[in-house]
Scaffold this active site. Sequence first.
Site, mmCIF file in Angstrom:
data_model
loop_
_atom_site.group_PDB
_atom_site.id
_atom_site.type_symbol
_atom_site.label_atom_id
_atom_site.label_comp_id
_atom_site.label_asym_id
_atom_site.label_seq_id
_atom_site.Cartn_x
_atom_site.Cartn_y
_atom_site.Cartn_z
ATOM 1 C CG HIS A 1 12.638 -13.199 5.710
ATOM 2 N ND1 HIS A 1 11.689 -12.572 4.943
ATOM 3 C CD2 HIS A 1 13.332 -12.196 6.320
ATOM 4 C CE1 HIS A 1 11.805 -11.255 5.079
ATOM 5 N NE2 HIS A 1 12.803 -11.009 5.917
ATOM 6 C CD GLU B 1 0.120 -8.806 8.466
ATOM 7 O OE1 GLU B 1 -0.092 -8.222 7.393
ATOM 8 O OE2 GLU B 1 -0.156 -10.019 8.641
ATOM 9 C CE1 TYR C 1 -4.465 -15.047 9.714
ATOM 10 C CE2 TYR C 1 -4.012 -17.184 8.728
ATOM 11 C CZ TYR C 1 -4.683 -16.405 9.660
ATOM 12 O OH TYR C 1 -5.597 -16.987 10.512
ATOM 13 C CD GLN D 1 16.925 -11.872 8.744
ATOM 14 O OE1 GLN D 1 15.969 -12.630 8.579
ATOM 15 N NE2 GLN D 1 16.860 -10.595 8.397
ATOM 16 C CE1 TYR E 1 12.840 -3.447 5.400
ATOM 17 C CE2 TYR E 1 13.107 -5.220 3.808
ATOM 18 C CZ TYR E 1 12.812 -4.793 5.086
ATOM 19 O OH TYR E 1 12.480 -5.707 6.054
#
Length: 391
Positions: free
Chosen positions: A162, A258, A268, A97, A279
Amino acid sequence: MRRVIFPALAAILLAGAAASPLLAQSKPPAATVVKSEKQAFTVETVAEGLERPWGLAFLPDGRMLVTEKAGKLRLVSPDGKVAPPVTGLPRVDARGQGGLLDVAVAPDFGKTRLVYFTFSEAGENGVNGTALGRGRLADNAARLEDVSVIWRQAPKYASTLHFGSRIVFGPDGTLFVGVGERSNPEFRVKAQALDETLGKVVRLDMDGKPAKGNPFEGRDDAKPEIWSYGHRNIQGAAINPADQTLWVVEHGPRGGDELNRIAPGKNYGWPVITYGVEYSGGPIGDGPSKPGMEQPAHYWVPSIGTSGLAFYTGDALPGWKGSVFVGGLAIPSLTRLELADGKVTKEERLLEDVGERIRDVRQGPDGLIYLLTDNPEGRVLRLKPAANGRS
């Protein structure tokens, strides 16, 4: 009010995964009229042939800077001409990513010509991390000059997942960067640690230093740039014009994406609380809530793969004024939300028939909505009002 949608679990896709070739081949006809509940509109292709575009920013003259994940920055004209890559950028670690991610133009670009960008920066022995770079766009817009890395996520870890990340300029001249927690179970717990910057929103000055007045300023056990913590993987961020607060969208695991209104110093919850599961289907943390941890303004089960966030303030699409738009990767679509008193009161799913993953959402200087599609042959799309206006 939070609205939870439960389509078939077979629709759940990992948000960071590559787009399906079948989806990549599905393109809307030119000038097709689409009707939403409050605004009829058309979808136009502005530019195409972009290699997995990730971030989009407008220059004052209406031209666009578009990042390509592999490490190229492109200048795109309003009529769709794509220029050769802008030179001068640092090498990116484009595995998984990672890559060249967001791009943002300084509020005083007319004077400084400064451009900010985030990317995955390699370290020694296979580690990497999100970094914030800055450079000056040459007068001919062909090169970034005086390029430097002004902030780095610390420490770096060996992961290809991420990185986040979005750049947002605050109304007070500071800037926010939302960064991921690098996904691996041994790393993601760092989202709760204040002495590292994984899974955080950081608030910086224009030179990349911790901004004055941050909530953990002066604490020996906390990084002074941290604005909020307990985040998983922020890939959309914007200032709400109604109250000038920062809002973000972040990926959940299997479920639990979210929308969060960010307040300084707040936790949070990730990975202690979440509306998602592993997963594999196993539980994560302590459930969906816990005292001292913030609840999302809205969440999605299953995940839509949130990426890109825009508050629409324009007049060109009057039926949508005040709406919030979120791109979808796992469920390729554009989601429109309505807010009242900081709460989501309405959700509408758009462009599901287009079949392309939406990576970024922006309001252009012309008051129209622009989208990036996440494909090997990615596009810049533009949403324009239909001739008859409202549906």
